[in-house]
Enzyme design. Structure first.
Site, PDB file in Angstrom:
ATOM      1  N   ARG A  12       0.854  -1.187   0.000  1.00  0.00           N
ATOM      2  CA  ARG A  12       0.000   0.000   0.000  1.00  0.00           C
ATOM      3  C   ARG A  12       0.887   1.233   0.000  1.00  0.00           C
ATOM      4  O   ARG A  12       1.842   1.318   0.763  1.00  0.00           O
ATOM      5  CB  ARG A  12      -0.893   0.050   1.248  1.00  0.00           C
ATOM      6  CG  ARG A  12      -1.861  -1.096   1.386  1.00  0.00           C
ATOM      7  CD  ARG A  12      -3.046  -0.922   0.432  1.00  0.00           C
ATOM      8  NE  ARG A  12      -3.982  -2.019   0.543  1.00  0.00           N
ATOM      9  CZ  ARG A  12      -3.979  -3.091  -0.244  1.00  0.00           C
ATOM     10  NH1 ARG A  12      -3.072  -3.213  -1.191  1.00  0.00           N
ATOM     11  NH2 ARG A  12      -4.888  -4.033  -0.109  1.00  0.00           N
ATOM     12  N   GLU A  41      -3.573   7.289  -7.279  1.00  0.00           N
ATOM     13  CA  GLU A  41      -3.951   6.266  -8.257  1.00  0.00           C
ATOM     14  C   GLU A  41      -5.341   6.567  -8.771  1.00  0.00           C
ATOM     15  O   GLU A  41      -6.181   7.038  -8.019  1.00  0.00           O
ATOM     16  CB  GLU A  41      -3.888   4.881  -7.616  1.00  0.00           C
ATOM     17  CG  GLU A  41      -2.471   4.471  -7.292  1.00  0.00           C
ATOM     18  CD  GLU A  41      -2.366   3.029  -6.788  1.00  0.00           C
ATOM     19  OE1 GLU A  41      -3.394   2.356  -6.644  1.00  0.00           O
ATOM     20  OE2 GLU A  41      -1.236   2.586  -6.549  1.00  0.00           O
ATOM     21  N   HIS A  61       0.105  -2.566 -10.435  1.00  0.00           N
ATOM     22  CA  HIS A  61      -0.261  -3.412  -9.300  1.00  0.00           C
ATOM     23  C   HIS A  61      -1.373  -4.363  -9.740  1.00  0.00           C
ATOM     24  O   HIS A  61      -2.418  -3.935 -10.189  1.00  0.00           O
ATOM     25  CB  HIS A  61      -0.745  -2.552  -8.141  1.00  0.00           C
ATOM     26  CG  HIS A  61      -1.166  -3.332  -6.938  1.00  0.00           C
ATOM     27  ND1 HIS A  61      -0.253  -3.843  -6.045  1.00  0.00           N
ATOM     28  CD2 HIS A  61      -2.380  -3.704  -6.490  1.00  0.00           C
ATOM     29  CE1 HIS A  61      -0.895  -4.484  -5.093  1.00  0.00           C
ATOM     30  NE2 HIS A  61      -2.193  -4.410  -5.339  1.00  0.00           N
TER      31      HIS A  61
END
Length: 101
Positions: A12, A41, A61
């Site tokens: 994270r 993001e 990711h």
């Protein structure tokens, strides 16, 4: 961290204080970083200094996905790579850079 260290974050972005990783990389401690999570993001800024730093490897990711989702993702990736190879890239964040090359 020492200059020879690598910082890897695939968890994270919020685990690292905003701006701290960029400041550390610019100071050379750690010497390099690998990330697939970002403070903002989705990543849309063509000017993001962390993503463009020469000592940072930034990747998308991809957490757990179903087989169908994985097939769709790789089909999309293949389409983008093929378009780039054909000198006609798609889904670019900053198309002006491509036009001015």
């Amino acid at each position: 961290m020492k200059p020879s260290a690598s910082f890897i974050n695939t968890s994270r972005a919020g685990l690292v204080e905003p701006g701290a990783l960029l400041a550390a990389i610019q100071a050379g401690r750690p010497g390099r970083a690998g990330i697939d999570v970002f403070e903002n993001e989705p990543m849309t800024s063509p000017d993001d200094l962390l993503a463009h730093h020469p000592n940072v490897t930034a990747t998308p990711h991809i957490g757990f996905v179903t087989d169908d989702e994985l097939d769709m993702q790789f089909a999309d990736i293949y389409e983008q790579v093929t378009a780039y190879a054909d000198d006609a890239p798609i889904h670019m964040i900053n198309p002006v850079v491509w036009k001015n090359r």
